[in-house]
Design an enzyme around this catalytic site. Structure first.
Site, PDB file in Angstrom:
ATOM      1  N   GLY A  74       0.708  -1.182   0.182  1.00  0.00           N
ATOM      2  CA  GLY A  74       0.015  -0.515   0.301  1.00  0.00           C
ATOM      3  C   GLY A  74       0.718   1.069  -0.035  1.00  0.00           C
ATOM      4  O   GLY A  74      -0.161   2.634   0.189  1.00  0.00           O
ATOM      5  N   SER A  75       1.928   1.245  -0.818  1.00  0.00           N
ATOM      6  CA  SER A  75       2.806   2.253  -0.074  1.00  0.00           C
ATOM      7  C   SER A  75       1.424   3.304  -1.328  1.00  0.00           C
ATOM      8  O   SER A  75       2.172   4.647  -1.330  1.00  0.00           O
ATOM      9  CB  SER A  75       4.105   2.025  -1.378  1.00  0.00           C
ATOM     10  OG  SER A  75       4.770   1.734  -2.154  1.00  0.00           O
ATOM     11  N   ARG A 112      -6.249  -8.384  -9.410  1.00  0.00           N
ATOM     12  CA  ARG A 112      -6.944  -9.370  -9.452  1.00  0.00           C
ATOM     13  C   ARG A 112      -7.026  -8.613 -11.084  1.00  0.00           C
ATOM     14  O   ARG A 112      -7.368  -7.148 -11.486  1.00  0.00           O
ATOM     15  CB  ARG A 112      -8.227  -9.313  -9.315  1.00  0.00           C
ATOM     16  CG  ARG A 112      -7.816  -9.876  -7.604  1.00  0.00           C
ATOM     17  CD  ARG A 112      -8.580 -10.417  -6.839  1.00  0.00           C
ATOM     18  NE  ARG A 112     -10.093 -10.501  -7.682  1.00  0.00           N
ATOM     19  CZ  ARG A 112     -10.315 -11.739  -7.565  1.00  0.00           C
ATOM     20  NH1 ARG A 112     -10.129 -12.873  -7.149  1.00  0.00           N
ATOM     21  NH2 ARG A 112     -11.348 -12.540  -9.152  1.00  0.00           N
ATOM     22  N   ILE A 113      -7.525  -9.068 -12.188  1.00  0.00           N
ATOM     23  CA  ILE A 113      -8.236  -8.866 -13.019  1.00  0.00           C
ATOM     24  C   ILE A 113      -9.236  -9.066 -13.122  1.00  0.00           C
ATOM     25  O   ILE A 113      -9.967  -9.230 -12.558  1.00  0.00           O
ATOM     26  CB  ILE A 113      -7.413  -9.864 -14.616  1.00  0.00           C
ATOM     27  CG1 ILE A 113      -6.285  -9.796 -14.343  1.00  0.00           C
ATOM     28  CG2 ILE A 113      -8.161  -9.890 -15.456  1.00  0.00           C
ATOM     29  CD1 ILE A 113      -5.252 -11.102 -15.268  1.00  0.00           C
ATOM     30  N   HIS A 126       0.562   1.480 -13.446  1.00  0.00           N
ATOM     31  CA  HIS A 126       1.409   0.186 -14.336  1.00  0.00           C
ATOM     32  C   HIS A 126       2.434   0.115 -13.796  1.00  0.00           C
ATOM     33  O   HIS A 126       3.118   1.006 -14.466  1.00  0.00           O
ATOM     34  CB  HIS A 126       1.028  -0.359 -15.404  1.00  0.00           C
ATOM     35  CG  HIS A 126       1.563  -1.228 -16.118  1.00  0.00           C
ATOM     36  ND1 HIS A 126       1.135  -3.294 -15.431  1.00  0.00           N
ATOM     37  CD2 HIS A 126       2.507  -1.652 -17.079  1.00  0.00           C
ATOM     38  CE1 HIS A 126       1.673  -3.845 -16.337  1.00  0.00           C
ATOM     39  NE2 HIS A 126       2.893  -3.304 -16.826  1.00  0.00           N
ATOM     40  N   THR A 153      -9.902  -0.093 -18.637  1.00  0.00           N
ATOM     41  CA  THR A 153     -11.021  -0.760 -19.583  1.00  0.00           C
ATOM     42  C   THR A 153     -10.690  -2.523 -19.247  1.00  0.00           C
ATOM     43  O   THR A 153     -10.072  -2.552 -18.873  1.00  0.00           O
ATOM     44  CB  THR A 153     -10.792  -0.395 -21.321  1.00  0.00           C
ATOM     45  OG1 THR A 153      -9.347  -1.283 -21.527  1.00  0.00           O
ATOM     46  CG2 THR A 153     -10.942   0.849 -21.597  1.00  0.00           C
ATOM     47  N   GLU A 161      -9.639  -4.415 -21.670  1.00  0.00           N
ATOM     48  CA  GLU A 161      -8.079  -4.649 -22.287  1.00  0.00           C
ATOM     49  C   GLU A 161      -7.138  -4.433 -20.755  1.00  0.00           C
ATOM     50  O   GLU A 161      -7.419  -2.753 -21.049  1.00  0.00           O
ATOM     51  CB  GLU A 161      -7.937  -4.234 -23.555  1.00  0.00           C
ATOM     52  CG  GLU A 161      -6.788  -4.823 -23.915  1.00  0.00           C
ATOM     53  CD  GLU A 161      -6.337  -4.351 -25.390  1.00  0.00           C
ATOM     54  OE1 GLU A 161      -5.754  -3.984 -24.872  1.00  0.00           O
ATOM     55  OE2 GLU A 161      -6.765  -3.026 -25.820  1.00  0.00           O
ATOM     56  N   LEU A 162      -6.424  -5.458 -20.242  1.00  0.00           N
ATOM     57  CA  LEU A 162      -6.096  -5.264 -19.732  1.00  0.00           C
ATOM     58  C   LEU A 162      -4.522  -4.574 -19.680  1.00  0.00           C
ATOM     59  O   LEU A 162      -3.563  -4.939 -20.880  1.00  0.00           O
ATOM     60  CB  LEU A 162      -4.947  -7.112 -19.219  1.00  0.00           C
ATOM     61  CG  LEU A 162      -3.702  -7.092 -18.167  1.00  0.00           C
ATOM     62  CD1 LEU A 162      -4.191  -7.039 -16.927  1.00  0.00           C
ATOM     63  CD2 LEU A 162      -3.671  -8.460 -18.200  1.00  0.00           C
ATOM     64  N   GLU A 222       6.322   6.123  -9.425  1.00  0.00           N
ATOM     65  CA  GLU A 222       4.510   5.837  -9.126  1.00  0.00           C
ATOM     66  C   GLU A 222       4.443   6.842  -7.669  1.00  0.00           C
ATOM     67  O   GLU A 222       2.949   7.103  -8.066  1.00  0.00           O
ATOM     68  CB  GLU A 222       4.521   4.671  -8.641  1.00  0.00           C
ATOM     69  CG  GLU A 222       5.072   3.651  -9.649  1.00  0.00           C
ATOM     70  CD  GLU A 222       4.503   2.037  -9.178  1.00  0.00           C
ATOM     71  OE1 GLU A 222       3.681   1.694  -8.716  1.00  0.00           O
ATOM     72  OE2 GLU A 222       5.744   1.346  -9.593  1.00  0.00           O
TER      73      GLU A 222
END
Ligand code: GRF
Length: 218
Positions: free
Chosen positions: A12-13, A92-93, A110, A142, A144-145, A175
């Site tokens: 959780g950073s 999770r996807i 990402h 969306t 699409e991964l 990030e």
């Protein structure tokens, strides 16, 4: 104030960076809900310490299908009706039905320079490909991964002696800047559904990484 729900699975950073910037008054956004699929994950400690009003542990049940899990996730989110859902290391996807239920309201961070190195191993795949540059990307989610419209990207050179751990640590520092920065741009109403950003002049306090740069995601 934009009401933000954060979904996280790990330490959780990234959540912590959002909470800290919000506390400093740098975000026109407040975290109203944190959900994790991993009971006991570190992100819960950050959420509790910051006094996030709703904190939910939602582990997948034995044998539960993706659609059934996502239906419970949708129910949990719908009850709080956040303006924005932020995937901050949520491992999770998400099903197409989840993405449809909150279309245009979900962002992800990402750890790679999308469209390169989609999937769960962005840092490893960047090193394996021998890329000269690494980085991170925020994008609209969306079905699409890792394929939705890019919003912001930050990039850094890969060093000859980089390991997965050393590179991941530098990218993670970026990030921690890129994700709150993206949330603030959305709070200001400056991010279009295709990821394009309208001009403006809110804060830009890049972390002290001399060789880093950033751009919009195009
Ligand atoms: C980050 O690298 C994020 O990009 C990836 O998972 C990591 C989460 O880190 N998807 P943390 O839990 O925010 O520390």
């Amino acid at each position: 104030m934009l009401r933000v729900a954060v979904l996280a699975s790990g330490s959780g950073s990234n959540l912590q960076s959002i909470l800290a910037k919000s506390k400093q008054g740098l975000l026109d956004a407040t975290v109203s809900l944190v959900i994790t699929d991993r009971p006991g994950a570190g992100c819960l400690d950050h959420a509790r310490a910051a006094g996030v009003p709703a904190i939910v542990e939602l582990p997948r049940l034995d044998g539960e299908s993706r659609d059934a899990y996502d239906a419970r996730l949708i129910e949990c989110l719908a009850a709080e009706a956040p303006d924005l859902i932020v995937l901050a290391g949520f491992m999770r996807i998400l099903s197409p039905s989840f993405c449809d239920a909150f279309a245009g309201q979900i962002i992800n961070i990402h750890p790679a320079l999308l469209p390169k190195h989609k999937g769960a191993h962005g840092i490893r795949d960047t090193l394996a490909a021998g890329d000269a540059e690494a980085g991170c990307t925020t994008h609209w989610v969306t079905a699409e991964l890792d394929g939705g419209p890019h919003i912001l990207q930050a990039r850094l050179p890969v060093h000859a002696d980089d390991t997965q751990a050393s590179l991941a640590a530098r990218v993670l520092r970026m990030e921690h800047w890129l994700l709150p920065r993206t949330i603030q741009l959305i709070a200001e109403g400056r991010v279009a559904s295709d990821g394009r950003i309208a001009p403006g002049s809110s804060w830009v306090d890049l972390p002290g990484l001399a060789d880093a740069s950033w751009s919009d995601g195009f």
